[in-house]
Design a protein around this motif. Structure first.
Motif, PDB file in Angstrom:
ATOM      1  N   UNK A  11      -6.952  46.779 -26.141  1.00 24.53           N
ATOM      2  CA  UNK A  11      -7.964  46.121 -25.311  1.00 24.53           C
ATOM      3  C   UNK A  11      -8.883  45.229 -26.133  1.00 24.53           C
ATOM      4  N   UNK A  12      -9.310  45.708 -27.290  1.00 25.49           N
ATOM      5  CA  UNK A  12     -10.181  44.909 -28.158  1.00 25.49           C
ATOM      6  C   UNK A  12      -9.474  43.642 -28.624  1.00 25.49           C
ATOM      7  N   UNK A  13      -8.238  43.784 -29.088  1.00 22.74           N
ATOM      8  CA  UNK A  13      -7.473  42.638 -29.555  1.00 22.74           C
ATOM      9  C   UNK A  13      -7.232  41.615 -28.461  1.00 22.74           C
ATOM     10  N   UNK A  14      -6.900  42.090 -27.260  1.00 22.23           N
ATOM     11  CA  UNK A  14      -6.648  41.185 -26.138  1.00 22.23           C
ATOM     12  C   UNK A  14      -7.892  40.394 -25.761  1.00 22.23           C
ATOM     13  N   UNK A  97     -12.157  43.744 -39.730  1.00 18.61           N
ATOM     14  CA  UNK A  97     -11.466  44.957 -39.304  1.00 18.61           C
ATOM     15  C   UNK A  97     -12.334  45.752 -38.336  1.00 18.61           C
ATOM     16  N   UNK A  98     -11.674  46.385 -37.363  1.00 19.85           N
ATOM     17  CA  UNK A  98     -12.373  47.183 -36.359  1.00 19.85           C
ATOM     18  C   UNK A  98     -12.479  48.632 -36.816  1.00 19.85           C
ATOM     19  N   UNK A  99     -13.680  49.180 -36.682  1.00 19.06           N
ATOM     20  CA  UNK A  99     -13.912  50.590 -37.012  1.00 19.06           C
ATOM     21  C   UNK A  99     -14.347  51.343 -35.765  1.00 19.06           C
ATOM     22  N   UNK A 100     -14.158  52.668 -35.805  1.00 17.34           N
ATOM     23  CA  UNK A 100     -14.605  53.517 -34.702  1.00 17.34           C
ATOM     24  C   UNK A 100     -15.646  54.528 -35.154  1.00 17.34           C
ATOM     25  N   UNK A 105     -15.865  52.505 -41.191  1.00 13.53           N
ATOM     26  CA  UNK A 105     -16.449  51.240 -41.634  1.00 13.53           C
ATOM     27  C   UNK A 105     -16.567  51.190 -43.155  1.00 13.53           C
ATOM     28  N   UNK A 106     -17.024  52.283 -43.733  1.00 16.89           N
ATOM     29  CA  UNK A 106     -17.178  52.370 -45.190  1.00 16.89           C
ATOM     30  C   UNK A 106     -15.835  52.207 -45.893  1.00 16.89           C
ATOM     31  N   UNK A 118     -17.885  47.420 -35.257  1.00 11.78           N
ATOM     32  CA  UNK A 118     -17.909  48.765 -34.694  1.00 11.78           C
ATOM     33  C   UNK A 118     -18.420  48.603 -33.262  1.00 11.78           C
ATOM     34  N   UNK A 119     -17.558  48.071 -32.369  1.00 10.68           N
ATOM     35  CA  UNK A 119     -18.022  47.651 -31.042  1.00 10.68           C
ATOM     36  C   UNK A 119     -18.667  48.739 -30.206  1.00 10.68           C
TER      37      UNK A 119
END
Length: 217
Positions: A11-14, A97-100, A105-106, A118-119
């Motif tokens: 979903x994020x990529x789209x 890059x996407x983190x959760x 993130x680190x 980090x959406x």
């Protein structure tokens, strides 16, 4: 126009691919799932099925030629970490890059990400601030210290000029522009605020937070 590689069509990529495409950037999308790419191939000229954890796949894509490489994988952190590291090793110019989580993130930064998003955290923090402030419309963090904030003007501003309010001296805050309906203008010292005005402020986040909490309508 920028050339952008997006790895992972969840979903994020789209969503990010759709918006970047609408902004007339040159987009290349990649996903390991055939059905995902087949569903998007009519929208994106450059759409590929591939496992980006394999170095050869990234070499074939020519990652050094893209202005930005986005690792948008959500469900597999190990894959995201390895792909980020490979992109760095192969000379990618700028990696997002996407983190959760904060820990992810680190590690993504340690692996070579130029920027980590980090959406879920960003949206949650933004919504919490908006819910807490009745006159806040929107805000954008510039960094950990500064932000741009859009607020409805406090009622005591109505019929006062910018020079009378003296915001820079009192609060160390600057007004970028004033918005009223569809009309936007950069105010001079003699600008007189109207009841329905909204303003874009720039300044220290902590100072602005105190300011709009104290200025609730």
């Amino acid at each position: 126009m920028k050339t952008i590689l997006i790895i992972g069509m969840g979903e994020f990529g789209k969503h990010i691919a759709k918006k970047l495409h609408e902004l007339n950037n040159d987009i290349c999308i990649v996903d390991i799932k055939k059905d995902v790419i087949n569903a998007l191939s009519n929208t994106y000229e450059n759409a590929y099925i591939g496992n980006c954890m394999q170095e050869q796949t990234l070499l074939d894509l020519g990652v050094k030629n893209f202005d930005i490489c986005i690792v948008a994988i959500s469900e597999n952190f190990q894959a995201s970490l390895e792909i980020t590291s490979l992109l760095k090793e192969l000379g990618a110019k700028y990696i997002i890059s996407k983190a959760s989580s904060d820990v992810q993130s680190k590690f993504l930064r340690m692996a070579g990400a130029s920027e980590v998003v980090y959406p879920e955290k960003d949206i949650a923090e933004k919504m919490a601030v908006k819910c807490d402030a009745s006159n806040l419309i929107d805000f954008v963090k510039i960094n950990d210290e500064y932000e741009i904030t859009e607020i409805h003007i406090p009622k005591e501003w109505t019929n006062k000029t910018l020079s009378e309010l003296n915001l820079r001296s009192k609060f160390n805050i600057n007004i970028i522009c004033v918005k009223n309906g569809d009309k936007v203008e950069i105010p001079g010292p003699s600008y007189c605020f109207k009841k329905d005005d909204a303003v874009f402020l720039i300044g220290n986040s902590k100072v602005i937070a105190k300011f709009y909490k104290k200025s609730r309508i």
